[in-house]
Design a protein around this motif. Structure first.
Motif, PDB file in Angstrom:
ATOM      1  N   TRP A 306       0.852  -1.188   0.000  1.00 19.25           N
ATOM      2  CA  TRP A 306       0.000   0.000   0.000  1.00 19.25           C
ATOM      3  C   TRP A 306       0.884   1.233   0.000  1.00 19.25           C
ATOM      4  O   TRP A 306       2.075   1.170   0.308  1.00 19.25           O
ATOM      5  N   LYS A 307       0.272   2.345  -0.356  1.00 18.37           N
ATOM      6  CA  LYS A 307       0.966   3.626  -0.297  1.00 18.37           C
ATOM      7  C   LYS A 307       0.901   4.149   1.128  1.00 18.37           C
ATOM      8  O   LYS A 307      -0.165   4.154   1.738  1.00 18.37           O
ATOM      9  N   GLU A 308       2.047   4.579   1.625  1.00 16.64           N
ATOM     10  CA  GLU A 308       2.078   5.121   2.974  1.00 16.64           C
ATOM     11  C   GLU A 308       1.844   6.624   2.907  1.00 16.64           C
ATOM     12  O   GLU A 308       2.657   7.373   2.384  1.00 16.64           O
ATOM     13  N   ALA A 309       0.708   7.043   3.376  1.00 15.57           N
ATOM     14  CA  ALA A 309       0.371   8.472   3.367  1.00 15.57           C
ATOM     15  C   ALA A 309      -0.742   8.703   4.369  1.00 15.57           C
ATOM     16  O   ALA A 309      -1.480   7.782   4.731  1.00 15.57           O
ATOM     17  N   ASP A 310      -0.849   9.932   4.824  1.00 15.60           N
ATOM     18  CA  ASP A 310      -1.859  10.286   5.796  1.00 15.60           C
ATOM     19  C   ASP A 310      -3.154  10.610   5.075  1.00 15.60           C
ATOM     20  O   ASP A 310      -3.489  11.749   4.841  1.00 15.60           O
ATOM     21  N   SER A 311      -3.858   9.577   4.688  1.00 15.76           N
ATOM     22  CA  SER A 311      -5.085   9.776   3.946  1.00 15.76           C
ATOM     23  C   SER A 311      -6.001   8.594   4.194  1.00 15.76           C
ATOM     24  O   SER A 311      -5.565   7.487   4.500  1.00 15.76           O
ATOM     25  N   THR A 312      -7.291   8.827   4.048  1.00 19.44           N
ATOM     26  CA  THR A 312      -8.239   7.735   4.226  1.00 19.44           C
ATOM     27  C   THR A 312      -8.173   6.750   3.086  1.00 19.44           C
ATOM     28  O   THR A 312      -8.765   5.675   3.152  1.00 19.44           O
ATOM     29  N   TYR A 313      -7.469   7.112   1.996  1.00 22.36           N
ATOM     30  CA  TYR A 313      -7.393   6.225   0.840  1.00 22.36           C
ATOM     31  C   TYR A 313      -6.127   5.373   0.859  1.00 22.36           C
ATOM     32  O   TYR A 313      -5.980   4.483   0.051  1.00 22.36           O
ATOM     33  N   TYR A 314      -5.194   5.686   1.744  1.00 17.35           N
ATOM     34  CA  TYR A 314      -3.911   5.007   1.744  1.00 17.35           C
ATOM     35  C   TYR A 314      -3.693   4.255   3.052  1.00 17.35           C
ATOM     36  O   TYR A 314      -4.520   4.266   3.934  1.00 17.35           O
ATOM     37  N   GLY A 315      -2.532   3.643   3.131  1.00 11.70           N
ATOM     38  CA  GLY A 315      -2.212   2.882   4.332  1.00 11.70           C
ATOM     39  C   GLY A 315      -2.716   1.451   4.222  1.00 11.70           C
ATOM     40  O   GLY A 315      -3.327   1.048   3.229  1.00 11.70           O
ATOM     41  N   PRO A 316      -2.447   0.636   5.242  1.00 14.38           N
ATOM     42  CA  PRO A 316      -2.858  -0.766   5.216  1.00 14.38           C
ATOM     43  C   PRO A 316      -4.361  -0.928   5.332  1.00 14.38           C
ATOM     44  O   PRO A 316      -5.084  -0.005   5.694  1.00 14.38           O
ATOM     45  N   SER A 317      -4.821  -2.130   5.042  1.00 14.28           N
ATOM     46  CA  SER A 317      -6.245  -2.427   5.170  1.00 14.28           C
ATOM     47  C   SER A 317      -6.662  -2.320   6.634  1.00 14.28           C
ATOM     48  O   SER A 317      -5.917  -2.715   7.537  1.00 14.28           O
ATOM     49  N   ARG A 318      -7.831  -1.781   6.852  1.00 10.62           N
ATOM     50  CA  ARG A 318      -8.406  -1.697   8.209  1.00 10.62           C
ATOM     51  C   ARG A 318      -9.730  -2.443   8.164  1.00 10.62           C
ATOM     52  O   ARG A 318     -10.712  -1.970   7.597  1.00 10.62           O
ATOM     53  N   MET A 319      -9.752  -3.624   8.781  1.00  2.28           N
ATOM     54  CA  MET A 319     -10.916  -4.502   8.685  1.00  2.28           C
ATOM     55  C   MET A 319     -12.018  -4.027   9.612  1.00  2.28           C
ATOM     56  O   MET A 319     -11.911  -4.117  10.826  1.00  2.28           O
ATOM     57  N   THR A 320     -13.089  -3.576   9.002  1.00  2.00           N
ATOM     58  CA  THR A 320     -14.193  -3.040   9.797  1.00  2.00           C
ATOM     59  C   THR A 320     -15.230  -4.095  10.134  1.00  2.00           C
ATOM     60  O   THR A 320     -16.038  -3.905  11.040  1.00  2.00           O
ATOM     61  N   ASP A 321     -15.228  -5.222   9.419  1.00  2.00           N
ATOM     62  CA  ASP A 321     -16.201  -6.274   9.732  1.00  2.00           C
ATOM     63  C   ASP A 321     -15.709  -7.596   9.136  1.00  2.00           C
ATOM     64  O   ASP A 321     -14.805  -7.618   8.285  1.00  2.00           O
ATOM     65  N   ILE A 322     -16.326  -8.665   9.586  1.00  2.00           N
ATOM     66  CA  ILE A 322     -15.926 -10.002   9.130  1.00  2.00           C
ATOM     67  C   ILE A 322     -17.142 -10.912   9.191  1.00  2.00           C
ATOM     68  O   ILE A 322     -18.040 -10.725  10.026  1.00  2.00           O
ATOM     69  N   THR A 323     -17.195 -11.887   8.285  1.00  2.00           N
ATOM     70  CA  THR A 323     -18.243 -12.908   8.321  1.00  2.00           C
ATOM     71  C   THR A 323     -17.603 -14.250   7.993  1.00  2.00           C
ATOM     72  O   THR A 323     -16.575 -14.303   7.300  1.00  2.00           O
ATOM     73  N   VAL A 324     -18.193 -15.327   8.488  1.00  2.00           N
ATOM     74  CA  VAL A 324     -17.573 -16.663   8.384  1.00  2.00           C
ATOM     75  C   VAL A 324     -18.595 -17.654   7.845  1.00  2.00           C
ATOM     76  O   VAL A 324     -19.706 -17.769   8.391  1.00  2.00           O
ATOM     77  N   PHE A 325     -18.237 -18.382   6.792  1.00  2.00           N
ATOM     78  CA  PHE A 325     -19.104 -19.420   6.247  1.00  2.00           C
ATOM     79  C   PHE A 325     -19.038 -20.656   7.148  1.00  2.00           C
ATOM     80  O   PHE A 325     -18.136 -20.803   7.973  1.00  2.00           O
ATOM     81  N   ASP A 326     -19.951 -21.586   6.914  1.00  2.00           N
ATOM     82  CA  ASP A 326     -19.986 -22.808   7.727  1.00  2.00           C
ATOM     83  C   ASP A 326     -18.772 -23.701   7.506  1.00  2.00           C
ATOM     84  O   ASP A 326     -18.480 -24.566   8.341  1.00  2.00           O
ATOM     85  N   ASP A 327     -18.071 -23.558   6.383  1.00  2.00           N
ATOM     86  CA  ASP A 327     -16.869 -24.368   6.140  1.00  2.00           C
ATOM     87  C   ASP A 327     -15.606 -23.631   6.571  1.00  2.00           C
ATOM     88  O   ASP A 327     -14.506 -23.963   6.131  1.00  2.00           O
ATOM     89  N   ASP A 328     -15.767 -22.611   7.429  1.00  2.00           N
ATOM     90  CA  ASP A 328     -14.665 -21.855   8.032  1.00  2.00           C
ATOM     91  C   ASP A 328     -13.932 -20.934   7.060  1.00  2.00           C
ATOM     92  O   ASP A 328     -12.880 -20.382   7.412  1.00  2.00           O
ATOM     93  N   ILE A 329     -14.426 -20.796   5.840  1.00  2.00           N
ATOM     94  CA  ILE A 329     -13.911 -19.744   4.970  1.00  2.00           C
ATOM     95  C   ILE A 329     -14.441 -18.411   5.504  1.00  2.00           C
ATOM     96  O   ILE A 329     -15.627 -18.297   5.820  1.00  2.00           O
ATOM     97  N   TYR A 330     -13.559 -17.439   5.637  1.00  2.00           N
ATOM     98  CA  TYR A 330     -14.007 -16.160   6.180  1.00  2.00           C
ATOM     99  C   TYR A 330     -13.676 -15.002   5.230  1.00  2.00           C
ATOM    100  O   TYR A 330     -12.744 -15.072   4.431  1.00  2.00           O
ATOM    101  N   VAL A 331     -14.493 -13.962   5.333  1.00  2.00           N
ATOM    102  CA  VAL A 331     -14.375 -12.790   4.462  1.00  2.00           C
ATOM    103  C   VAL A 331     -14.291 -11.555   5.343  1.00  2.00           C
ATOM    104  O   VAL A 331     -15.108 -11.383   6.256  1.00  2.00           O
ATOM    105  N   ALA A 332     -13.293 -10.724   5.109  1.00  2.00           N
ATOM    106  CA  ALA A 332     -13.117  -9.497   5.886  1.00  2.00           C
ATOM    107  C   ALA A 332     -13.325  -8.289   4.986  1.00  2.00           C
ATOM    108  O   ALA A 332     -13.015  -8.329   3.783  1.00  2.00           O
ATOM    109  N   LEU A 333     -13.829  -7.215   5.568  1.00  2.00           N
ATOM    110  CA  LEU A 333     -14.155  -5.994   4.824  1.00  2.00           C
ATOM    111  C   LEU A 333     -13.213  -4.868   5.231  1.00  2.00           C
ATOM    112  O   LEU A 333     -13.109  -4.541   6.416  1.00  2.00           O
ATOM    113  N   ASP A 334     -12.534  -4.299   4.229  1.00  2.00           N
ATOM    114  CA  ASP A 334     -11.600  -3.192   4.457  1.00  2.00           C
ATOM    115  C   ASP A 334     -12.330  -1.872   4.242  1.00  2.00           C
ATOM    116  O   ASP A 334     -12.828  -1.607   3.151  1.00  2.00           O
TER     117      ASP A 334
END
Length: 515
Positions: A306-334
């Motif tokens: 990622w681009k390192e900058a002081d902006s809401t569009y840059y920087g690492p992913s920040r996971m705001t939510d997550i959901t998990v399927f019954d087969d333990d596959i999970y999906v995270a939202l940045d």
């Protein structure tokens, strides 16, 4: 001369024109079915982005108009903050309107069942800034009623059953308000609450409403400078005050079918991501310990660069939510770039897609995530809508390969992974999938080849040991024969040589005696 130049120019123009048209035409970058090929991606062994076929595409977008909310008191969605799925029902926490909207999925259509905006029998009937909702198997409804400082439990007819308020226990800071923001409930009726300004983990209540402490607390970390400053230069009051200002550790939570709680956190330092000290996604057991499996080269942190900058569009992913399927596959939202990241139970990235923007499939500020079967629901608090994604044939093939493997159909799983490779030759997980499947059939040499193509050195080394053991067992007869030959033949040759020497010496002595 001029004519010759003009002819040459026209020839060059004719040669360049098709290429120019292809570059100008957006369909040059589209799949045969018209969808862009650049929406979904993954990462290769060298951490480079690799374009991928789409694993998901938009099924529909639910908003105030499509749901007919203008006919319900004329209130449109206003800064919704939470989603929950129970069976075919989708619950949307319409925070700005202090209500929860129950939506049912029937015959490929979504329609509003009811609007839940009050609880009967409570001292305060109306909700005030609700942030989250949970519905158990008995259809009891739990609401994180943020500004009323309570979690409300009510039956399916909206009659109050119980309120979970600020614990009177001394372990809870009595000087701060109780602000429940997210919640989940286990099969025994225990309630786990993520509350604002509480950095001790999740607030835990028993089924009867008794507060029993916190789970999943993350120790506060200091560097040397911070430690010296806090230890030797702050007063006791300042130290107590600085602890109280530590931000909430967890951003969101989700309980899987086995009762483990997945949590996300956005409070970390970028430098801690690669070393897996940040742990933006965790899976908590009943003791609050993180037991998330991470068997990939990189931990599950979303984007790997990622681009390192002081902006809401840059920087690492920040996971705001997550959901998990019954087969333990999970999906995270940045929330930073509005992207979704899918991981298998081993922590290997399956796909990533999403972006920021105002068009369908892009997000202004994605805030919540849920799933119904394999469909994904993403809530945007600025656009006030819910985007429903459904798997493509490619995405379903990935899921099918995992399902067959976990069902024990290893040969079938390997065949499906081969189909995945036909669509995406850069998909290293498919190579691993084939390797894992044929490994179950003790085909070590073939498994090594696939692990080699996946650049999976660790598993390649493990299989090589098995292959070496098998090879030794198969060839033990030859090995023993060769070893025996190496040891015995020289002995025999030495013996023969000695006997020959003894005979010669005997003959010589005999000749000397006769003389």
């Amino acid at each position: 001369m001029m004519m010759k130049k003009a002819v040459s120019f026209l020839l060059i123009l004719m040669l360049l024109l098709p290429a120019a048209c292809a570059l100008a035409d957006d369909s040059f970058n589209l799949n045969k079915d018209g969808y862009s090929t650049s929406y979904t991606y993954g990462y290769d062994y060298w951490r480079d982005v690799q374009e991928s076929p789409d694993a998901y595409r938009i099924k529909t977008v639910l908003d105030s108009i499509s749901l007919g909310l203008e006919n319900l008191n004329g209130k449109k969605l206003n800064k919704p903050q939470g989603l929950f799925v129970q069976g075919n029902n989708l619950y949307v926490v319409d925070t700005g309107n202090n209500r929860i909207i129950q939506i049912k999925h029937e015959n490929e259509q979504y329609h509003v069942v009811r609007v839940i905006d009050k609880v009967e029998g409570a001292s305060v009937n109306d909700f005030n800034t609700p942030y989250d909702v949970f519905v158990d198997d008995a259809e009891n409804i739990y609401v994180a009623d943020y500004s009323n400082h309570r979690v409300v439990m009510m039956d399916k007819d909206l009659n109050l059953i119980r309120e979970y308020t600020k614990p009177s226990d001394p372990t809870f800071n009595q000087a701060q308000d109780y602000l429940p923001k997210k919640l989940t409930v286990d099969v025994a009726g225990r309630v786990y609450v993520l509350a604002t300004n509480v950095n001790k983990g999740l607030v835990k209540y028993e089924a009867d409403g008794t507060f029993t402490g916190f789970i999943g607390a993350t120790p506060v970390k200091y560097n040397m400078a911070e430690y010296l400053w806090k230890r030797y230069f702050q007063t006791a009051e300042q130290r107590a005050q600085s602890t109280a200002f530590v931000p909430t550790e967890y951003e969101n939570l989700y309980m899987d079918k086995d009762g483990f709680i997945y949590v996300t956190t956005t409070s970390f330092k970028e430098a801690e991501l690669d070393s897996d000290q940040a742990k933006p996604i965790r899976r908590l057991n009943s003791l609050g310990n993180d037991i998330l499996i991470k068997n990939d080269k990189w931990p599950p942190i979303g984007d790997l660069w990622w681009k390192e900058a002081d902006s809401t569009y840059y920087g690492p992913s920040r996971m705001t939510d997550i959901t998990v399927f019954d087969d333990d596959i999970y999906v995270a939202l940045d929330r930073i770039r509005g992207r979704l990241f899918g991981y298998d139970p081993q922590g290997v990235m399956l796909w990533a897609f999403g972006t920021r923007g105002s068009t369908d499939g892009a997000f202004m500020r994605a805030i919540a995530l849920e799933h119904m079967d394999r469909d994904l629901f993403v809530l945007d608090e600025v656009k006030n809508n819910i985007t429903v994604f459904t798997p493509t044939e490619y995405g379903r093939t990935i899921y099918l390969a995992n399902e067959k493997y976990h069902e024990g159909d290893y040969e079938g799983s390997a065949e499906v992974w081969q189909d995945v490779l036909k669509n995406n030759a850069n998909y290293s997980l498919a190579f691993r999938g084939v390797a894992r499947s044929i490994l179950r059939e003790d085909k070590f040499e073939e498994a090594m080849e696939y692990y080699k193509m996946a650049h999976d050195r660790e598993n390649y080394g493990r299989v090589f040991k098995l292959y070496r053991k098998e090879w030794v067992e198969k060839n033990i007869g030859w090995i023993v024969a060769i070893l025996a030959a190496v040891i015995i033949i020289p002995l025999l040759l030495g013996r023969i040589k000695r006997m020959k020497w003894e005979v010669i010496m005997h003959e010589h002595s005999k000749v000397r005696r006769e003389q």
